[in-house]
Design a protein around this motif. Structure first.
Motif, mmCIF file in Angstrom:
data_model
loop_
_atom_site.group_PDB
_atom_site.id
_atom_site.type_symbol
_atom_site.label_atom_id
_atom_site.label_comp_id
_atom_site.label_asym_id
_atom_site.label_seq_id
_atom_site.Cartn_x
_atom_site.Cartn_y
_atom_site.Cartn_z
ATOM 1 N N HIS A 193 37.798 39.718 37.331
ATOM 2 C CA HIS A 193 38.496 38.430 37.228
ATOM 3 C C HIS A 193 39.929 38.652 36.734
ATOM 4 N N ARG A 194 40.078 39.538 35.751
ATOM 5 C CA ARG A 194 41.417 39.833 35.214
ATOM 6 C C ARG A 194 42.296 40.452 36.299
ATOM 7 N N LEU A 195 41.736 41.374 37.068
ATOM 8 C CA LEU A 195 42.521 42.040 38.118
ATOM 9 C C LEU A 195 42.930 41.044 39.196
ATOM 10 N N ILE A 196 41.971 40.185 39.578
ATOM 11 C CA ILE A 196 42.207 39.290 40.715
ATOM 12 C C ILE A 196 43.110 38.123 40.324
ATOM 13 N N GLU A 197 42.856 37.583 39.117
ATOM 14 C CA GLU A 197 43.652 36.413 38.700
ATOM 15 C C GLU A 197 44.993 36.853 38.116
ATOM 16 N N GLY A 198 45.128 38.154 37.851
ATOM 17 C CA GLY A 198 46.410 38.690 37.356
ATOM 18 C C GLY A 198 46.653 38.369 35.904
#
Ligand code: GRF
Length: 198
Positions: A193-198
């Motif tokens: 989620h952190r990687l995708i949502e930035g």
């Protein structure tokens, strides 16, 4: 456009299943574009097929039998995966150490899930080793982490997410494993989620 994920597995695929479910529940704006296993009998391949995800079986043995080295295996693996143009490569129980022949094709785009806390029990049988260390009074808890895989160093690299997992006196290895796997599923989704949502 959903983030494109390639997942590499070797076994049951319960972490793959957690990502499939999270995408279905719209918790992750992502798409699993390919699942690769180094073992034909990995149940995770069936999970991927059931979810309509393309799979590929990439065994090491034919390379060994042909006298080819790990770089040849990893180069072909990278070529295969590159065709699916993934944004991230997720090692969800991939039991081979990836050489730079692979990692340099996807610089800072490979993440690994490991059932131990940063710096503790790198490599295989991490849960069992933590259990034994607890029995020996050396540790009070263990944990799970997801980290970037910048180079060939085993289970190291910048941490994306980590969480403690308690160990209890009443634990058998199996009950600890179960608790760790449940936390893995949550921590993997948190990291993605952190990687995708930035
Ligand atoms: C997980 O514990 C993972 O951290 C380790 O291998 C196990 C894979 O489990 N590297 P699964 O195949 O995702 O159920």
């Amino acid at each position: 456009m959903p983030t494109r994920l390639a997942l590499l597995i070797s076994g049951n695929g319960s972490n793959l299943q957690a990502v499939i479910d999270a995408i279905r529940m719209r918790l992750l704006d992502a798409e699993i574009v390919i699942v690769v296993s180094n073992r034909k009998e990995a149940y995770g391949l069936q999970r991927a097929t059931k979810a309509g995800i393309p799979t590929h079986y990439h065994p090491l043995k034919p390379y060994r039998d042909a006298g080819k080295d790990r770089a040849a295996y990893d180069t072909d693996l990278a070529n295969l995966i590159a065709r699916y143009q993934p944004d991230w490569i997720v090692l969800a129980g991939w039991m081979h150490i990836l050489s730079n022949a692979f990692l340099q094709r996807f610089p800072y785009r490979v993440i690994n899930l490991h059932p131990a806390l940063p710096g503790q029990f790198p490599g295989v049988n991490a849960i069992e080793r933590a259990y034994e260390a607890f029995q020996a009074g050396q540790i009070k808890k263990t944990g799970v982490m997801v980290h970037l895989v910048p180079d060939e160093e085993i289970d190291s690299g910048p941490i994306l997410a980590t969480r403690d997992v308690q160990i209890y006196r009443t634990d058998a290895l199996e009950t600890l494993e179960q608790r760790i796997h449940q936390v893995e599923h949550q921590v993997l989704i948190e990291a993605l989620h952190r990687l995708i949502e930035g």
